[in-house]
Design a protein around this motif. Structure first.
Motif, PDB file in Angstrom:
ATOM      1  N   ALA A 136       0.852  -1.198   0.000  1.00 54.23           N
ATOM      2  CA  ALA A 136       0.000   0.000   0.000  1.00 54.23           C
ATOM      3  C   ALA A 136       0.885   1.245   0.000  1.00 54.23           C
ATOM      4  CB  ALA A 136      -0.902   0.002   1.232  1.00 54.23           C
ATOM      5  N   GLY A 137       0.342   2.349  -0.446  1.00 54.03           N
ATOM      6  CA  GLY A 137       1.091   3.597  -0.454  1.00 54.03           C
ATOM      7  C   GLY A 137       1.128   4.228   0.929  1.00 54.03           C
ATOM      8  N   VAL A 138       2.050   5.164   1.109  1.00 47.84           N
ATOM      9  CA  VAL A 138       2.138   5.912   2.366  1.00 47.84           C
ATOM     10  C   VAL A 138       2.106   7.403   2.030  1.00 47.84           C
ATOM     11  CG1 VAL A 138       3.469   6.377   4.451  1.00 47.84           C
ATOM     12  CG2 VAL A 138       3.532   4.096   3.433  1.00 47.84           C
ATOM     13  N   VAL A 139       1.053   8.065   2.430  1.00 48.64           N
ATOM     14  CA  VAL A 139       0.926   9.510   2.271  1.00 48.64           C
ATOM     15  C   VAL A 139       1.353  10.135   3.593  1.00 48.64           C
ATOM     16  CG1 VAL A 139      -0.713  11.408   1.926  1.00 48.64           C
ATOM     17  CG2 VAL A 139      -0.944   9.290   0.598  1.00 48.64           C
ATOM     18  N   THR A 140       2.282  11.091   3.554  1.00 51.30           N
ATOM     19  CA  THR A 140       2.738  11.679   4.813  1.00 51.30           C
ATOM     20  C   THR A 140       2.349  13.149   4.892  1.00 51.30           C
ATOM     21  OG1 THR A 140       4.902  12.214   3.883  1.00 51.30           O
ATOM     22  CG2 THR A 140       4.711  10.110   5.020  1.00 51.30           C
ATOM     23  N   VAL A 141       1.906  13.544   6.071  1.00 55.56           N
ATOM     24  CA  VAL A 141       1.631  14.952   6.367  1.00 55.56           C
ATOM     25  C   VAL A 141       2.379  15.258   7.662  1.00 55.56           C
ATOM     26  CG1 VAL A 141      -0.128  16.672   6.929  1.00 55.56           C
ATOM     27  CG2 VAL A 141      -0.634  14.857   5.277  1.00 55.56           C
ATOM     28  N   ALA A 142       3.436  16.044   7.569  1.00 57.51           N
ATOM     29  CA  ALA A 142       4.317  16.253   8.721  1.00 57.51           C
ATOM     30  C   ALA A 142       3.563  16.905   9.877  1.00 57.51           C
ATOM     31  CB  ALA A 142       5.500  17.127   8.310  1.00 57.51           C
ATOM     32  N   LEU A 143       3.912  16.493  11.080  1.00 52.40           N
ATOM     33  CA  LEU A 143       3.438  17.208  12.265  1.00 52.40           C
ATOM     34  C   LEU A 143       4.043  18.605  12.252  1.00 52.40           C
ATOM     35  CD1 LEU A 143       3.819  14.346  14.916  1.00 52.40           C
ATOM     36  CD2 LEU A 143       1.709  15.149  13.853  1.00 52.40           C
ATOM     37  N   ASP A 144       3.391  19.522  12.954  1.00 54.14           N
ATOM     38  CA  ASP A 144       3.813  20.928  12.913  1.00 54.14           C
ATOM     39  C   ASP A 144       4.895  21.189  13.973  1.00 54.14           C
ATOM     40  OD1 ASP A 144       4.094  23.634  12.804  1.00 54.14           O
ATOM     41  OD2 ASP A 144       1.940  24.084  12.921  1.00 54.14           O
ATOM     42  N   ALA A 145       6.144  21.258  13.514  1.00 53.73           N
ATOM     43  CA  ALA A 145       7.265  21.427  14.446  1.00 53.73           C
ATOM     44  C   ALA A 145       7.141  22.728  15.242  1.00 53.73           C
ATOM     45  CB  ALA A 145       8.589  21.398  13.687  1.00 53.73           C
ATOM     46  N   ALA A 146       6.489  23.735  14.655  1.00 52.14           N
ATOM     47  CA  ALA A 146       6.366  25.025  15.342  1.00 52.14           C
ATOM     48  C   ALA A 146       5.340  24.979  16.471  1.00 52.14           C
ATOM     49  CB  ALA A 146       5.987  26.110  14.326  1.00 52.14           C
ATOM     50  N   ARG A 147       4.493  23.920  16.491  1.00 55.85           N
ATOM     51  CA  ARG A 147       3.489  23.785  17.560  1.00 55.85           C
ATOM     52  C   ARG A 147       3.696  22.478  18.315  1.00 55.85           C
ATOM     53  NH1 ARG A 147      -1.762  23.232  16.144  1.00 55.85           N
ATOM     54  NH2 ARG A 147      -1.150  22.487  14.102  1.00 55.85           N
ATOM     55  N   ASP A 148       4.926  22.245  18.764  1.00 55.50           N
ATOM     56  CA  ASP A 148       5.256  21.038  19.535  1.00 55.50           C
ATOM     57  C   ASP A 148       4.794  19.764  18.838  1.00 55.50           C
ATOM     58  OD1 ASP A 148       6.521  22.443  21.555  1.00 55.50           O
ATOM     59  OD2 ASP A 148       4.701  22.645  22.757  1.00 55.50           O
ATOM     60  N   PHE A 149       4.902  19.738  17.515  1.00 53.66           N
ATOM     61  CA  PHE A 149       4.553  18.555  16.722  1.00 53.66           C
ATOM     62  C   PHE A 149       3.080  18.163  16.855  1.00 53.66           C
ATOM     63  CE2 PHE A 149       9.178  18.186  17.310  1.00 53.66           C
ATOM     64  CZ  PHE A 149       9.556  18.131  15.976  1.00 53.66           C
ATOM     65  N   ALA A 150       2.206  19.153  16.859  1.00 50.52           N
ATOM     66  CA  ALA A 150       0.766  18.886  16.793  1.00 50.52           C
ATOM     67  C   ALA A 150       0.398  18.572  15.339  1.00 50.52           C
ATOM     68  CB  ALA A 150      -0.018  20.101  17.280  1.00 50.52           C
ATOM     69  N   PRO A 151      -0.647  17.748  15.122  1.00 48.54           N
ATOM     70  CA  PRO A 151      -1.065  17.468  13.740  1.00 48.54           C
ATOM     71  C   PRO A 151      -1.665  18.713  13.078  1.00 48.54           C
ATOM     72  CG  PRO A 151      -2.054  15.898  15.290  1.00 48.54           C
ATOM     73  CD  PRO A 151      -1.457  17.011  16.103  1.00 48.54           C
ATOM     74  N   ASP A 152      -1.462  18.812  11.765  1.00 45.67           N
ATOM     75  CA  ASP A 152      -2.074  19.871  10.958  1.00 45.67           C
ATOM     76  C   ASP A 152      -3.332  19.260  10.338  1.00 45.67           C
ATOM     77  OD1 ASP A 152      -2.889  21.617   9.000  1.00 45.67           O
ATOM     78  OD2 ASP A 152      -0.855  22.092   8.322  1.00 45.67           O
ATOM     79  N   PHE A 153      -4.462  19.427  11.012  1.00 41.85           N
ATOM     80  CA  PHE A 153      -5.670  18.706  10.603  1.00 41.85           C
ATOM     81  C   PHE A 153      -6.183  19.152   9.235  1.00 41.85           C
ATOM     82  CE2 PHE A 153      -5.742  17.901  15.214  1.00 41.85           C
ATOM     83  CZ  PHE A 153      -5.838  16.519  15.181  1.00 41.85           C
ATOM     84  N   ASP A 154      -6.032  20.433   8.902  1.00 42.55           N
ATOM     85  CA  ASP A 154      -6.466  20.879   7.570  1.00 42.55           C
ATOM     86  C   ASP A 154      -5.660  20.185   6.481  1.00 42.55           C
ATOM     87  OD1 ASP A 154      -8.416  22.585   8.555  1.00 42.55           O
ATOM     88  OD2 ASP A 154      -6.984  24.228   8.832  1.00 42.55           O
ATOM     89  N   ALA A 155      -4.344  20.110   6.693  1.00 41.49           N
ATOM     90  CA  ALA A 155      -3.484  19.462   5.694  1.00 41.49           C
ATOM     91  C   ALA A 155      -3.774  17.962   5.606  1.00 41.49           C
ATOM     92  CB  ALA A 155      -2.012  19.707   6.028  1.00 41.49           C
ATOM     93  N   ILE A 156      -4.054  17.337   6.758  1.00 40.67           N
ATOM     94  CA  ILE A 156      -4.369  15.900   6.757  1.00 40.67           C
ATOM     95  C   ILE A 156      -5.644  15.654   5.954  1.00 40.67           C
ATOM     96  CG2 ILE A 156      -5.155  13.983   8.216  1.00 40.67           C
ATOM     97  CD1 ILE A 156      -3.302  15.098  10.431  1.00 40.67           C
ATOM     98  N   LEU A 157      -6.637  16.492   6.199  1.00 34.65           N
ATOM     99  CA  LEU A 157      -7.914  16.343   5.505  1.00 34.65           C
ATOM    100  C   LEU A 157      -7.749  16.531   3.997  1.00 34.65           C
ATOM    101  CD1 LEU A 157     -10.681  15.657   6.344  1.00 34.65           C
ATOM    102  CD2 LEU A 157     -11.168  18.076   6.738  1.00 34.65           C
ATOM    103  N   ALA A 158      -6.996  17.554   3.620  1.00 34.41           N
ATOM    104  CA  ALA A 158      -6.785  17.812   2.196  1.00 34.41           C
ATOM    105  C   ALA A 158      -6.071  16.634   1.536  1.00 34.41           C
ATOM    106  CB  ALA A 158      -5.973  19.106   2.018  1.00 34.41           C
TER     107      ALA A 158
END
Ligand code: PLP
Length: 360
Positions: free
Chosen positions: A119-141
């Motif tokens: 299977a493929g792996v799509v990566t959306v980096a955690l936000d290093a500027a916010r203590d590695f919180a997920p970027d939910f908008d980017a994940i959704l897109a």
């Protein structure tokens, strides 16, 4: 009526599962259906190890159901949550067609399981500027523009330690319903103040929660972990699981660890680890070679040093192993230390503090 199983590999839904002897008939007075030995393996075997185990042991499922506040039909019990991750990817991702989404820097097994399945792996980096919180908008897109079937969210995240904002996960679940499952890996939930997402299972058919007995429950050697999800998803995993994934001695160890006395001891151990984590978090910034440290809701701390390879070696020479996580994206010169016994943590601090005066 649409079902979350519409997202599964269609050929698996048609597959006739292997039917083991133990699935077809439970224990009886005379058991002649599984080609087992009628003799115990050694004198004094109290577990009946000459018999195959229950594929999903009912007694342990009942205890786990009480522990996590779910119904036994919402639990898949496997050889660590690693096995649940593997089976999820096999169940939902067609090789060469579908993908999982992961949020690096995070736990590596999601991508490995995807690789094994093709299977493929799509990566959306955690936000290093916010203590590695997920970027939910980017994940959704990303999840909506690519054939993503499984979104893995690790909370608290390994190896950075931060918890994930609940409202963001709920937003993902709503937006991806009918499109993808959101799998929240709560391997370290017992060390976190955040409530588990398990309580959302009834409201979101595309939610899966991974829990494990390997960390706070002290049973890493028994290899037991669970996926909590709606019964359709659990049923699918049980169709494709290996015939007997839960060895008898491991199930017995888990039942012992879930007795009230053991649970009380565990709670005090977890509280002690949390206290030690906070002590380390306060002490580490004062150590000369430490550049920064991230807030943790788990039983480990990620921190940046002047030279990760060198500090890792210096700790190693003193007989202390920590994890060098420098190769993770965004974590250059970082180490991860698990919280140990108070004396072990003290020794770790002393060696790391002394290290800046040692030869260069
Ligand atoms: C340790 C860990 C696991 C593995 O758990 P097992 O139940 O031992 O397979 C799963 N997820 C994360 C994030 C972990 O750190």
């Amino acid at each position: 009526m649409s079902s979350v199983l519409d997202l599964a590999r269609p050929e698996l839904l048609r597959l006739k599962p292997y039917s083991s002897a133990r699935m077809e008939a439970g224990p009886a007075a005379v058991m002649l259906n599984a080609n087992e030995s009628p003799y115990p393996p050694y004198a004094g075997d109290s577990l009946g190890l000459n018999r195959y185990p229950e594929p999903q042991p009912a007694g342990l499922l009942a205890s786990l159901a009480a522990l996590y506040g779910v119904d036994p039909t919402q639990i898949f019990l496997g050889r660590g949550s690693d096995e649940a991750i593997d089976l999820l990817v096999r169940a939902f991702c067609r090789a060469g067609a579908d993908a999982v989404l992961t949020t690096p820097p995070t736990f590596g097994m999601y991508a490995v399981a995807a690789g094994v399945q093709g299977a493929g792996v799509v990566t959306v980096a955690l936000d290093a500027a916010r203590d590695f919180a997920p970027d939910f908008d980017a994940i959704l897109a990303a999840a909506c523009s690519q054939p993503v079937k499984l979104v893995f969210i690790c909370s608290p995240n390994n190896p950075t330690g931060g918890g994930v904002e609940r409202e963001g996960v709920l937003r993902l679940l709503r937006a991806l319903q009918g499109r993808a499952l959101v799998i929240v890996d709560e391997a370290y939930a017992e060390y976190s103040r955040q409530p588990s997402l398990v309580s959302e299972l009834g409201a979101h058919p595309n939610l899966g929660v991974l829990r494990t007995l390997s960390k706070a429950y002290g049973l890493a050697g028994a290899r037991l972990g669970v996926l909590l999800a709606e019964p359709d998803v659990i049923g699918l995993l049980r169709r494709i699981m290996p015939p007997y994934p839960v060895p008898t001695p491991c199930a017995a160890a888990a039942l012992a660890a879930l007795q009230p006395q053991a649970q009380a001891e565990r709670r005090s151990h977890v509280a002690e680890v949390i206290g030690e984590r906070e002590r380390l978090a306060q002490a580490l910034p004062g150590v000369a070679c430490v550049r920064r440290i991230w807030p943790s809701e788990a039983n480990f701390l990620a921190f940046e040093v002047d030279d990760a390879d060198r500090r890792w070696q210096q700790l190693g020479q003193a007989g202390i192993v920590v994890r060098n996580i420098s190769h993770y994206p965004g974590l250059a010169q970082c180490l991860r230390v698990s919280v140990g016994l108070p004396c072990e943590n003290q020794r770790f601090l002393e060696v790391l503090s002394g290290s800046e005066t040692e030869g260069t």
